[in-house]
Write a protein that holds these residues in place. Structure first.
Motif, PDB file in Angstrom:
ATOM      1  N   MET A 112       0.886  -1.117   0.046  1.00  0.00           N
ATOM      2  CA  MET A 112       0.038   0.019   0.012  1.00  0.00           C
ATOM      3  C   MET A 112       1.042   0.972  -0.015  1.00  0.00           C
ATOM      4  O   MET A 112       1.921   1.371   0.752  1.00  0.00           O
ATOM      5  N   ARG A 113       0.545   2.327  -0.889  1.00  0.00           N
ATOM      6  CA  ARG A 113       1.274   3.360  -1.073  1.00  0.00           C
ATOM      7  C   ARG A 113       1.092   4.497   0.024  1.00  0.00           C
ATOM      8  O   ARG A 113      -0.245   4.451   0.564  1.00  0.00           O
ATOM      9  N   TYR A 114       1.932   5.309   0.396  1.00  0.00           N
ATOM     10  CA  TYR A 114       1.260   6.530   1.126  1.00  0.00           C
ATOM     11  C   TYR A 114       0.337   7.002   0.895  1.00  0.00           C
ATOM     12  O   TYR A 114      -0.401   7.561   1.896  1.00  0.00           O
ATOM     13  N   THR A 115       0.185   7.242  -0.459  1.00  0.00           N
ATOM     14  CA  THR A 115      -0.977   8.130  -0.908  1.00  0.00           C
ATOM     15  C   THR A 115      -2.364   7.545  -0.481  1.00  0.00           C
ATOM     16  O   THR A 115      -3.430   8.010  -0.369  1.00  0.00           O
ATOM     17  N   GLU A 116      -2.171   6.089  -0.356  1.00  0.00           N
ATOM     18  CA  GLU A 116      -3.525   5.546  -0.109  1.00  0.00           C
ATOM     19  C   GLU A 116      -3.692   5.116   1.277  1.00  0.00           C
ATOM     20  O   GLU A 116      -4.940   5.284   1.923  1.00  0.00           O
ATOM     21  N   MET A 117      -2.712   5.290   2.270  1.00  0.00           N
ATOM     22  CA  MET A 117      -2.977   4.964   3.412  1.00  0.00           C
ATOM     23  C   MET A 117      -3.245   6.276   4.450  1.00  0.00           C
ATOM     24  O   MET A 117      -2.442   7.422   4.156  1.00  0.00           O
ATOM     25  N   PHE A 118      -4.429   6.240   5.028  1.00  0.00           N
ATOM     26  CA  PHE A 118      -4.931   7.495   5.799  1.00  0.00           C
ATOM     27  C   PHE A 118      -5.002   8.795   4.767  1.00  0.00           C
ATOM     28  O   PHE A 118      -4.975   9.948   5.119  1.00  0.00           O
ATOM     29  N   ARG A 119      -5.530   8.375   3.785  1.00  0.00           N
ATOM     30  CA  ARG A 119      -5.567   9.584   2.641  1.00  0.00           C
ATOM     31  C   ARG A 119      -6.433  10.733   2.930  1.00  0.00           C
ATOM     32  O   ARG A 119      -6.252  11.897   2.549  1.00  0.00           O
ATOM     33  N   ASN A 120      -7.608  10.542   3.787  1.00  0.00           N
ATOM     34  CA  ASN A 120      -8.498  11.375   3.885  1.00  0.00           C
ATOM     35  C   ASN A 120      -8.137  12.040   5.269  1.00  0.00           C
ATOM     36  O   ASN A 120      -9.070  12.904   5.682  1.00  0.00           O
ATOM     37  N   GLU A 121      -7.131  11.675   5.795  1.00  0.00           N
ATOM     38  CA  GLU A 121      -6.769  12.398   7.285  1.00  0.00           C
ATOM     39  C   GLU A 121      -5.699  13.882   7.021  1.00  0.00           C
ATOM     40  O   GLU A 121      -5.309  13.705   6.049  1.00  0.00           O
ATOM     41  N   PRO A 122      -5.873  14.522   8.221  1.00  0.00           N
ATOM     42  CA  PRO A 122      -4.910  15.640   7.922  1.00  0.00           C
ATOM     43  C   PRO A 122      -3.630  15.375   7.914  1.00  0.00           C
ATOM     44  O   PRO A 122      -3.209  14.174   8.348  1.00  0.00           O
ATOM     45  N   ASP A 123      -2.616  16.081   7.548  1.00  0.00           N
ATOM     46  CA  ASP A 123      -1.310  15.774   7.278  1.00  0.00           C
ATOM     47  C   ASP A 123      -0.624  16.003   8.727  1.00  0.00           C
ATOM     48  O   ASP A 123       0.440  15.083   8.795  1.00  0.00           O
TER      49      ASP A 123
END
Length: 70
Positions: free
Chosen positions: A1-12
């Motif tokens: 799983m890529r970073y952009t997919e993991m927790f993608r809807n969460e704040p930075d």
């Protein structure tokens, strides 16, 4: 799983309670992970924030997995 997919809807950046909720652990346990260095965090005065990449790294780190053998 890529970073952009993991927790993608969460704040930075997340607070410790927000990160605990995402990891489905207690707030005290999340603070302990920060304290022992398992979960990367930044301390700004009295506030502790967790960058999203640190949360992803924690989930990807194999040392955080428990292997149960029969």
């Amino acid at each position: 799983m890529r970073y952009t997919e993991m927790f993608r809807n969460e704040p930075d950046v997340l607070t410790v309670p927000e990160a605990a909720k995402l990891l489905r652990i207690g707030k005290n346990q999340a603070y302990e992970l920060v304290k022992n260095g398992s979960l990367g965090a930044i301390k700004l005065g009295k506030k502790i924030i967790i960058p999203k990449p640190a949360l992803v790294d924690f989930c990807r780190n194999e040392r955080n997995y428990l292997v149960l053998l029969p």
